[in-house]
Design an enzyme around this catalytic site. Structure first.
Site, PDB file in Angstrom:
ATOM      1  N   GLU A  71       0.776  -1.129   0.091  1.00 57.92           N
ATOM      2  CA  GLU A  71       0.160  -0.063   0.092  1.00 57.92           C
ATOM      3  C   GLU A  71       0.904   1.311   0.054  1.00 57.92           C
ATOM      4  OE1 GLU A  71      -3.580   2.218   2.705  1.00 57.92           O
ATOM      5  OE2 GLU A  71      -2.687   0.295   3.286  1.00 57.92           O
TER       6      GLU A  71
ATOM      7  N   GLY B 198      -7.593   4.344   9.483  1.00 64.48           N
ATOM      8  CA  GLY B 198      -8.019   4.273  10.788  1.00 64.48           C
ATOM      9  C   GLY B 198      -7.190   3.103  11.424  1.00 64.48           C
TER      10      GLY B 198
END
Length: 728
Positions: free
Chosen positions: A152, A189
């Site tokens: 990512e 998050g």
């Protein structure tokens, strides 16, 4: 929007912890892009990556995240994915769907699930998409997966440098010491990522810790980078808050589950449950453990600092967070951009604007302290009175103080970004071209850290990096029949392995290339035959428009002459009509214009000039000539690419690089196709006659030909261009 056979599309579903976001991208077919660059001598374009485009309306997010379906796997398709698929089908042309890859890549939320639930979800998602869509999904493991945090981060690094121009224009982004790329920070998050290319000294020292990334430019040349990337699972803002509340419970203790825990990271007077739900009922306060805000931001910073795990053992210094080793960051050349929570936490609640220059620690901390010291009732009243309030505004205000303290600790004490504005630190000296320096200064990208949401109107998302990699994988290698040893993708940096160019753990982008139709390009020269009718790019379009304008003006002049003639005496119109009619007849005998009874010119002249009311007039018969009429006219495919005028405010930016995308038109025309109608089908009379009575047809019952409807004439068949142009 226009249909374009030379567009490629891609769909990515970013399955995060709080929701899933759809992203749609498109780019020019690499063969067309190469032909244009060679034709116009555009060396910059040849050395650039494919120009990826998107628009604001091509994204859509739904809540909650895929990970919430861990216990109800069978519902994830119908209740979660279908609305995203439906939106994608409204954007992508129907004829392009089968060639459009779809990816669902899940991040931190899914990483927190047990492996058995991860496997069940990815399997169900792949089965659902294959059954209910026609998108290209040849490999479930490649297209539907839970990606690692390092992956990512690497995708985010690709997207950032793609948008900033660090790849395509390295000479304009020299930061010193031969460095021309930007670092990438992301925080969601559940996790946080960092990715950057260390300076040459650190890159050599920590070669085994780096990833080898290989891209491919339009001319087929490989482009390699060595990048460090790592992730901190559990260090996203939501997971950090959960850990913080646990520390509060340990610090103050609870008695019979009826304690009140003071929290300096909440605005003064705000009362919540342990999970963050605001408490308004006094009975709930007495019955459960609650948290009460004190609004002491300096104390908040102290209490969030231990969450960094700086006291954990470190095998190899430096260690930034949680005892995890990271190569030393040289802030003289490493300039970071931060996305997601780095952007939202420094903007929004605290009033920063998108046009603000670089992040300034002293100014930011002053704003945060002032906000958090306010009474919660005053903050709530202020939000309720705003015209631009949204349903998340109250929650954002409630969480702002903790998030700000966490960002400051991660950024400065964790990663080590200099506290510009308070520690006497100054912007590093850099060696860049004057124009690039001024532009970068204005946007803050030469500061040690700059939070961003968009660059030139394009959202900075790791999904863009994935699609850049995919599009680069569609380009054939330069001067070779295959790309063995030069595959696009990423993997371990093969240090000290002689002759090994592609590591065994190589991650392929999922795309494939095919040799260009007209032959392969070698040494920067292409053997591809250029199509002079390809209207794909701006300069071609302007050239074509110039020719079309001249023809149009000529048509207007002819039309004006005909209109003027219309008002002249009728006998003169008839004489001119007779001459034109004779010319048409002679031309048709020679295979020229007008072919067939009621040919385009004869019909037109009949309407303009009218027929004779006397007994002496002429009829032209298709049966007389016996020709195949040119009553069918075909247009070849017309390819149109959209420019910024087609785009919504999401824009298409610089390809998405830093310049705007261009309008492009392509296609070719065939010559009018001669029909194959029989002489009888073109009905008309063979014989010239001087008597109107002799021209009358026998009744249909007596073998008369009857009257053909013009609606059935092949000349009235629709051109392919008359179909709806629906590319979005």
């Amino acid at each position: 929007m226009g249909k374009g056979k030379h567009w490629r599309y891609g769909v990515i579903l970013d399955a995060g912890s709080s929701g899933t976001r759809l992203h749609i991208y498109r780019w020019q077919d690499p063969e067309k892009a190469l032909k244009h660059a060679l034709k116009h001598g555009q060396s910059d374009a040849l050395n650039s990556l494919p120009k990826i485009m998107t628009e604001k309306k091509w994204t859509m997010k739904i809540h909650p995240g895929v990970s919430t379906f861990g216990d109800k796997v069978a519902d994830v398709g119908r209740e979660h994915l279908q609305s995203l698929v439906d939106h994608a089908m409204q954007i992508i042309p129907r004829e392009k769907v089968k060639d459009t890859p779809i990816f669902l890549m899940a991040t931190a939320g899914m990483r927190l699930l047990p492996q058995v639930q991860q496997t069940a979800l990815t399997s169900e998602i792949c089965s659902y998409l294959r059954k209910h869509t026609d998108f290209s999904l040849p490999d479930c493991d490649l297209h539907i997966q839970v990606i690692k945090g390092e992956t990512e981060g690497l995708y985010g690094w690709i997207a950032s440098n793609y948008l900033l121009g660090g790849f395509d224009n390295p000479d304009k982004h020299q930061h010193g010491k031969g460095h021309h790329t930007y670092g990438f920070l992301d925080m969601g998050g559940a996790s946080a990522q960092i990715a950057f290319a260390p300076n040459s000294t650190e890159a050599e020292k920590h070669a085994n810790d780096l990833k080898l990334l290989r891209l491919r430019t339009i001319d087929g040349s490989p482009s390699e980078y060595k990048v460090f990337t790592t992730t901190w699972l559990g260090f996203g803002v939501n997971q950090a808050r959960a850990s913080y509340v646990e520390n509060l419970e340990e610090l103050y203790g609870t008695e019979n589950s009826q304690s009140e825990l003071p929290d300096p990271c909440l605005p003064k007077g705000l009362r919540t449950t342990l999970d963050g739900t605001p408490v308004t009922d006094i009975k709930s306060v007495k019955a459960n453990t609650t948290i009460i805000g004190t609004g002491a931001f300096d104390e908040c910073l102290k209490q969030t600092y231990p969450l960094l795990g700086k006291d954990k053992p470190c095998d190899d210094k430096p260690c930034l967070i949680n005892g995890q080793h990271v190569p030393a960051i040289d802030f003289d050349v490493n300039h970071f951009i931060g996305v997601s929570e780095y952007w939202h936490t420094t903007h929004g609640v605290f009033g920063a604007q998108e046009g603000d220059k670089a992040y300034d620690f002293a100014t930011y901390q002053k704003k945060v302290k002032s906000f958090c010291a306010q009474d919660w009732n005053a903050i709530k009243s202020s939000i309720q009175s705003r015209k631009d309030k949204n349903k998340y505004a109250m929650q954002d205000a409630q969480e702002a103080c903790f998030k700000a303290s966490w960002l400051i600790n991660i950024l400065h004490d964790g990663i080590g970004v200099p506290r510009i504005g308070i520690e006497g630190d100054k912007m590093p000296k850099v060696n860049v071209s004057k124009g690039a320096l001024e532009s970068a200064k204005d946007k803050g990208f030469l500061e040690p850290f700059q939070p961003v949401d968009k660059i030139d109107g394009i959202e900075v998302s790791w999904t863009l990096g994935k699609m850049v990699l995919y599009a680069a994988g569609q380009i054939p290698p330069k001067g070779e029949n295959d790309d063995r040893g030069n595959e696009v993708g990423f993997g371990s940096n093969p240090v000290g392995l002689t002759g090994v160019k592609t590591p065994t753990d190589w991650q392929f982008p999922g795309s494939s290339w095919r040799p260009f139709a007209g032959g392969h390009h070698k040494g920067g020269n292409s053997t591809i035959d250029d199509d002079h009718d390809d209207w794909d790019f701006d300069d071609d379009l302007l050239h074509k428009r110039g020719g079309s304008t001249t023809g149009f003006l000529g048509f207007l002049a002819l039309l004006l002459l005909l209109v003027l003639y219309w008002f002249r005496k009728r006998d003169r119109r008839v004489r001119l009509y007779t001459r034109v009619n004779s010319f048409v007849r002679r031309s048709r005998k020679q295979g020229g214009i007008g072919g067939g009874h009621g040919g385009p010119l004869s019909t037109f002249t009949s309407k303009i000039f009218g027929g004779s009311r006397s007994g002496n007039y002429e009829r032209v018969s298709a049966m007389e000539e016996g020709l195949s009429g040119a009553d069918q006219f075909e247009l070849g495919d017309v390819d149109s690419s959209l420019d910024d005028s087609d785009s919504s405010d999401g824009g298409s930016g610089s390809g998405i690089s830093s310049s705007s995308s261009s309008s492009r038109f392509g296609g070719n025309r065939t010559q009018p196709q001669l029909g194959s109608l029989s002489a009888l089908d073109r009905s008309g009379l063979v014989v010239r006659t001087d008597s109107r009575e002799r021209l009358m047809l026998p009744p249909f019952s007596q073998g008369g030909v009857g009257r053909r409807s013009r609606a059935g004439s092949p000349t009235r068949m629709k051109s392919p261009l008359m179909s709806p142009l629906d590319e979005r």
